[in-house]
Design an enzyme around this catalytic site. Structure first.
Site, PDB file in Angstrom:
ATOM      1  CG  MET A 105      -1.911   1.118   1.274  1.00  0.00           C
ATOM      2  SD  MET A 105      -3.144   1.119  -0.035  1.00  0.00           S
ATOM      3  CE  MET A 105      -4.158  -0.258   0.470  1.00  0.00           C
ATOM      4  CB  CYS A 106       2.051   3.433   2.689  1.00  0.00           C
ATOM      5  SG  CYS A 106       0.368   3.698   3.317  1.00  0.00           S
TER       6      CYS A 106
END
Length: 179
Positions: free
Chosen positions: A117-118
């Site tokens: 994700m990040c």
């Protein structure tokens, strides 16, 4: 090239006892600390980024909870830059690009959580902004993910995202090769 280290979301909710524990976050934090120590010793810029959820139904990184705290292995020192974010991409509404440009940074070394994700979102955005990126594979961690009836173990999720970033958006390397 002038380098900076981005430590993304190495926060307590991702560790055992937290609201959203990942696969092997402790090992990733140890590797991230090795990279952090190297940057501190060389005097290169270190930027700590932490996520605070803004959705009213958030289940982790809830404001004013212990889970948003930095893991002690990589906690910022006085004078190190810390930036709060609310999106997976660490550049959105954080001032990160300004911090980096003002410091003359052209190369980023990225560690943290979640790989899927990040770390993925931040690395792709950094590449698109013209930064040369290195992602330290063993200093990142991912969760198990489920789609329908299939559960993908966190280690496999992590490997898939590292493989997708490597060569196209970043150089992906283990900490031992970087430090």
């Amino acid at each position: 090239m002038t380098r900076a280290l981005l430590l993304v979301d190495i926060q307590l909710d991702y560790f055992p006892g937290g609201a959203f524990p990942l696969a092997e976050p402790e090992a990733a934090a140890v590797a991230a600390r090795t990279v952090l120590d190297s940057f501190r010793e060389s005097g290169e810029l270190v930027v700590h980024i932490f996520h605070v959820a803004t959705a009213p139904d958030a289940t982790f990184f809830v404001p004013e909870t212990p889970g948003i705290g930095f893991h002690p292995a990589v906690a910022p020192l006085d004078g190190e830059t810390t930036l709060e974010k609310h999106q997976p991409n660490s550049f959105i509404d954080t001032g990160l690009e300004t911090v980096l440009r003002e410091a003359g940074v052209t190369e980023l070394v990225i560690v943290g959580m979640m790989s899927s994700m990040c770390i993925d979102s931040t690395t792709r955005a950094a590449h698109e902004l013209g930064f040369v990126c290195t992602v330290v594979s063993d200093a990142c961690a991912a969760p198990d993910l489920t789609l329908g009836e299939t559960t993908v173990p966190g280690a496999s999720v992590h490997a898939a995202f590292m493989a997708a970033l490597d060569g196209s958006f970043a150089t992906v390397t283990p900490s031992a090769s970087l430090v």
